[in-house]
Design a protein around this motif. Structure first.
Motif, PDB file in Angstrom:
ATOM      1  N   TYR A 102      -2.382  26.806  32.871  1.00 26.14           N
ATOM      2  CA  TYR A 102      -2.583  27.266  31.497  1.00 26.14           C
ATOM      3  C   TYR A 102      -3.558  26.369  30.726  1.00 26.14           C
ATOM      4  O   TYR A 102      -3.526  26.343  29.491  1.00 26.14           O
ATOM      5  CB  TYR A 102      -1.236  27.315  30.781  1.00 26.14           C
ATOM      6  N   LEU A 103      -4.432  25.657  31.451  1.00 21.19           N
ATOM      7  CA  LEU A 103      -5.376  24.759  30.799  1.00 21.19           C
ATOM      8  C   LEU A 103      -6.215  25.483  29.748  1.00 21.19           C
ATOM      9  O   LEU A 103      -6.495  24.946  28.672  1.00 21.19           O
ATOM     10  CB  LEU A 103      -6.305  24.109  31.842  1.00 21.19           C
ATOM     11  N   LEU A 104      -6.634  26.702  30.050  1.00 18.36           N
ATOM     12  CA  LEU A 104      -7.448  27.465  29.114  1.00 18.36           C
ATOM     13  C   LEU A 104      -6.681  27.773  27.828  1.00 18.36           C
ATOM     14  O   LEU A 104      -7.246  27.745  26.737  1.00 18.36           O
ATOM     15  CB  LEU A 104      -7.915  28.767  29.762  1.00 18.36           C
ATOM     16  N   VAL A 105      -5.389  28.027  27.964  1.00 18.13           N
ATOM     17  CA  VAL A 105      -4.555  28.288  26.793  1.00 18.13           C
ATOM     18  C   VAL A 105      -4.455  27.038  25.924  1.00 18.13           C
ATOM     19  O   VAL A 105      -4.617  27.099  24.689  1.00 18.13           O
ATOM     20  CB  VAL A 105      -3.146  28.756  27.216  1.00 18.13           C
ATOM     21  N   TRP A 106      -4.196  25.879  26.547  1.00 23.48           N
ATOM     22  CA  TRP A 106      -4.081  24.634  25.779  1.00 23.48           C
ATOM     23  C   TRP A 106      -5.406  24.320  25.093  1.00 23.48           C
ATOM     24  O   TRP A 106      -5.411  23.872  23.936  1.00 23.48           O
ATOM     25  CB  TRP A 106      -3.666  23.467  26.675  1.00 23.48           C
ATOM     26  N   LEU A 107      -6.528  24.544  25.792  1.00 25.08           N
ATOM     27  CA  LEU A 107      -7.840  24.306  25.184  1.00 25.08           C
ATOM     28  C   LEU A 107      -8.062  25.234  23.992  1.00 25.08           C
ATOM     29  O   LEU A 107      -8.603  24.822  22.962  1.00 25.08           O
ATOM     30  CB  LEU A 107      -8.948  24.520  26.221  1.00 25.08           C
ATOM     31  N   GLY A 108      -7.658  26.490  24.143  1.00 26.98           N
ATOM     32  CA  GLY A 108      -7.834  27.446  23.056  1.00 26.98           C
ATOM     33  C   GLY A 108      -7.066  27.043  21.815  1.00 26.98           C
ATOM     34  O   GLY A 108      -7.585  27.110  20.691  1.00 26.98           O
ATOM     35  N   ILE A 109      -5.822  26.591  21.991  1.00 30.22           N
ATOM     36  CA  ILE A 109      -5.023  26.166  20.846  1.00 30.22           C
ATOM     37  C   ILE A 109      -5.599  24.889  20.238  1.00 30.22           C
ATOM     38  O   ILE A 109      -5.658  24.732  19.005  1.00 30.22           O
ATOM     39  CB  ILE A 109      -3.561  25.958  21.266  1.00 30.22           C
ATOM     40  N   ALA A 136     -12.384  33.900  25.381  1.00 33.02           N
ATOM     41  CA  ALA A 136     -10.989  33.482  25.335  1.00 33.02           C
ATOM     42  C   ALA A 136     -10.822  32.119  24.689  1.00 33.02           C
ATOM     43  O   ALA A 136      -9.899  31.897  23.897  1.00 33.02           O
ATOM     44  CB  ALA A 136     -10.412  33.464  26.754  1.00 33.02           C
ATOM     45  N   ALA A 137     -11.711  31.171  25.023  1.00 36.98           N
ATOM     46  CA  ALA A 137     -11.495  29.785  24.641  1.00 36.98           C
ATOM     47  C   ALA A 137     -12.305  29.329  23.434  1.00 36.98           C
ATOM     48  O   ALA A 137     -12.047  28.245  22.915  1.00 36.98           O
ATOM     49  CB  ALA A 137     -11.812  28.866  25.823  1.00 36.98           C
ATOM     50  N   LEU A 138     -13.264  30.109  22.966  1.00 33.61           N
ATOM     51  CA  LEU A 138     -14.048  29.693  21.805  1.00 33.61           C
ATOM     52  C   LEU A 138     -14.027  30.740  20.705  1.00 33.61           C
ATOM     53  O   LEU A 138     -13.602  30.467  19.581  1.00 33.61           O
ATOM     54  CB  LEU A 138     -15.492  29.392  22.215  1.00 33.61           C
ATOM     55  N   PHE A 139     -14.466  31.961  21.015  1.00 37.95           N
ATOM     56  CA  PHE A 139     -14.601  32.957  19.961  1.00 37.95           C
ATOM     57  C   PHE A 139     -13.250  33.407  19.401  1.00 37.95           C
ATOM     58  O   PHE A 139     -13.136  33.655  18.198  1.00 37.95           O
ATOM     59  CB  PHE A 139     -15.390  34.166  20.477  1.00 37.95           C
ATOM     60  N   ILE A 140     -12.223  33.493  20.245  1.00 36.98           N
ATOM     61  CA  ILE A 140     -10.909  33.877  19.740  1.00 36.98           C
ATOM     62  C   ILE A 140     -10.332  32.803  18.815  1.00 36.98           C
ATOM     63  O   ILE A 140      -9.902  33.108  17.695  1.00 36.98           O
ATOM     64  CB  ILE A 140      -9.953  34.214  20.900  1.00 36.98           C
ATOM     65  N   PRO A 141     -10.339  31.509  19.212  1.00 36.21           N
ATOM     66  CA  PRO A 141      -9.884  30.483  18.266  1.00 36.21           C
ATOM     67  C   PRO A 141     -10.737  30.407  17.001  1.00 36.21           C
ATOM     68  O   PRO A 141     -10.217  30.182  15.906  1.00 36.21           O
ATOM     69  CB  PRO A 141      -9.990  29.184  19.082  1.00 36.21           C
ATOM     70  N   LEU A 142     -12.060  30.607  17.146  1.00 38.05           N
ATOM     71  CA  LEU A 142     -12.939  30.581  15.975  1.00 38.05           C
ATOM     72  C   LEU A 142     -12.596  31.719  15.021  1.00 38.05           C
ATOM     73  O   LEU A 142     -12.464  31.524  13.806  1.00 38.05           O
ATOM     74  CB  LEU A 142     -14.396  30.690  16.430  1.00 38.05           C
ATOM     75  N   GLY A 143     -12.423  32.927  15.583  1.00 40.61           N
ATOM     76  CA  GLY A 143     -12.042  34.073  14.757  1.00 40.61           C
ATOM     77  C   GLY A 143     -10.663  33.907  14.154  1.00 40.61           C
ATOM     78  O   GLY A 143     -10.435  34.255  12.990  1.00 40.61           O
TER      79      GLY A 143
END
Length: 295
Positions: A33-40, A160-167
């Motif tokens: 889940y590294l991508l999830v942790w990075l996104g948060i 998933a990891a940049l635009f979603i957290p930015l939005g």
């Protein structure tokens, strides 16, 4: 307060790295889940970003264009040539690490040590979109090996990891200001939780090197610190004075997790090891850079 935060960060980094090595079975539970942790982690640190400032960075892109060209072309070519001359076995790992895009964790670093966040986010977007075309071409020209970074995969990674957290950050500030204020006020301590999870996952994959091949590990560790320092110096001098902190962060804090994944796939674990071990100077360097920039 700052001293306490520095102590908390140092303890979290050292503790999570050690736990990943000593308790790899625990780390492997969070590694998928590294991508999830990075996104948060990104959400917590991009919530401070003003969208108009990011738009302005692309509207006047001189610093961004220069830094991106240095990051994706000049830096990897120079680092490959130097490493090839000094110690050839590390030439390819250094090329891959130096030529990858600015890391998704860079905004977290910027919020701790300083640095213009819009330029750093602009570098993440620009270099991530360009690297699937540039890095394979450099590897083929300099090494002769042919590999491909799937463009669709990179776009999905960005989404998933940049635009979603930015939005999500923009929507939270606009529609739930109380939650935005809470996240901003507690950004550091909340971020530490996800830094710990990322380190646990990353270092669980390195555990066997600490047991089976200490000499190779020490060589790789030394190379990672030297590369970290070289990346930082080049990023620092490549941009105007008022952008230097952002330049340093953009070239030093890279997507080493992505390098580890595709290097292992195309070139083997020995080539991928440098990208994995780079997590040690990646996090340990935060405190050093903070002290240097404060001067």
């Amino acid at each position: 307060m700052q001293q306490r935060n520095d102590a908390v960060l140092a303890a979290a980094i050292a503790g999570s790295m050690s736990a990943g090595v000593l308790l790899p079975s625990v780390g492997l539970l969070v590694e998928p889940y590294l991508l999830v942790w990075l996104g948060i982690l990104l959400f917590l640190n991009l919530i401070r970003l003003d969208t108009p400032d990011l738009v302005a960075t692309f509207a006047e892109p001189k610093s961004l264009a220069v830094l991106a060209a240095v990051k994706l072309v000049a830096l990897p070519v120079a680092m490959f040539a130097l490493t090839y001359a000094l110690y050839r076995p590390f030439a390819l790992p250094v090329l891959l690490l130096s030529g990858i895009s600015t890391g998704l964790g860079a905004p977290f670093v910027a919020n701790i040590v300083g640095g213009r966040l819009p330029l750093i986010v602009g570098m993440i977007i620009t270099t991530s979109l360009a690297v699937p075309f540039v890095l394979p071409s450099l590897v083929y020209a300099l090494v002769g090996s042919e590999f491909e970074i799937p463009i669709l995969h990179m776009v999905l990674l960005l989404s998933a990891a940049l635009f979603i957290p930015l939005g999500a950050g923009w929507l939270t500030k606009r529609h739930v200001p109380a939650a935005s204020a809470f996240a901003d006020k507690n950004s550091f301590l909340l971020s530490i939780i996800f830094v710990v999870l990322i380190n646990l996952g990353m270092f669980s994959t390195l555990s066997e090197y600490f047991v089976s091949d200490q000499i190779f590990l020490l060589q790789t560790l030394a190379a990672s610190f030297l590369a970290f320092a070289a990346f930082g110096v080049i990023g620092y001098v490549a941009v105007p004075r008022h952008e230097r902190a952002a330049g340093l962060i953009s070239t030093t804090y890279v997507n080493n997790t992505l390098v580890m994944v595709f290097a292992a796939q195309f070139f083997g674990l020995q080539v991928a090891a440098l990208a994995a071990v780079y997590n040690i100077p990646y996090y340990a360097g935060i405190l050093v850079i903070k002290k240097l920039l404060s001067r």
